[in-house]
Design a protein around this motif. Structure first.
Motif, mmCIF file in Angstrom:
data_model
loop_
_atom_site.group_PDB
_atom_site.id
_atom_site.type_symbol
_atom_site.label_atom_id
_atom_site.label_comp_id
_atom_site.label_asym_id
_atom_site.label_seq_id
_atom_site.Cartn_x
_atom_site.Cartn_y
_atom_site.Cartn_z
ATOM 1 N N LEU A 87 0.827 -1.213 0.000
ATOM 2 C CA LEU A 87 0.000 0.000 0.000
ATOM 3 C C LEU A 87 0.856 1.257 0.000
ATOM 4 N N MET A 88 1.889 1.270 0.806
ATOM 5 C CA MET A 88 2.786 2.432 0.830
ATOM 6 C C MET A 88 3.475 2.596 -0.518
ATOM 7 N N GLY A 89 3.916 1.496 -1.112
ATOM 8 C CA GLY A 89 4.536 1.548 -2.428
ATOM 9 C C GLY A 89 3.568 2.018 -3.492
ATOM 10 N N LEU A 90 2.309 1.583 -3.399
ATOM 11 C CA LEU A 90 1.291 2.000 -4.356
ATOM 12 C C LEU A 90 1.034 3.505 -4.251
ATOM 13 N N PHE A 91 0.924 4.012 -3.019
ATOM 14 C CA PHE A 91 0.736 5.454 -2.842
ATOM 15 C C PHE A 91 1.923 6.227 -3.405
#
Length: 159
Positions: free
Chosen positions: A145-149
């Motif tokens: 999720l952090m990478g996607l953001f």
């Protein structure tokens, strides 16, 4: 809970933070981009807990945090030339209308490199695992999720 059926999905999803980390790492070695823009808005915010002040300047198509010295020398409506990182558009230098070039000496680069190393390190660590526990699936989900953001932010800044 049968977690083996999620193994391939989790392993594939780890590509997201790995790519985000690679892009952020690669831009440290790419040449800076020049961007001519106009100062739209200046504002400060004070943290009651930490007692520090953040000096932010919004430009047309970009914004960033600066040191107090730069914040005080720039006025709304000024046409400036920025040197920014290739993907994340973090401002490295700002050239004032008078021709003076100021280096942005905020400590954001350490934060950025920390996230880069975390994305790359944890992605590689989890890729090498033969099976995951439920707790590791949670860590992978948070990392993805952090990478996607981070990737969405990079894409939005570059379109």
């Amino acid at each position: 809970m049968d977690t083996e059926k999620y193994y391939t999905l989790a392993k594939t999803a780890l590509i997201i933070p790995f790519i985000a980390g690679l892009l952020t790492l690669a831009e440290q070695f790419l040449p800076l981009q020049k961007m001519e823009t106009v100062v739209e808005y200046k504002h400060t915010s004070r943290s009651a807990k930490l007692g520090n002040t953040t000096y932010s300047i919004d430009f047309v198509n970009n914004n960033d945090q600066f040191t107090e010295a730069i914040y005080n020398q720039v006025n709304e409506g000024d046409e400036v030339t920025l040197q920014v990182l290739y993907f994340t558009k973090e401002v490295q230098t700002i050239q004032l209308p008078s021709g003076q070039v100021l280096k942005n000496d905020t400590a954001e680069i350490y934060f950025l490199i920390g996230f880069t190393l975390a994305f790359l390190g944890f992605s590689i660590y989890f890729w090498r695992k033969k099976h995951y526990t439920v707790k590791q699936y949670r860590y992978i989900a948070i990392l993805c999720l952090m990478g996607l953001f981070s990737l969405i932010r990079i894409i939005n800044l570059n379109t």
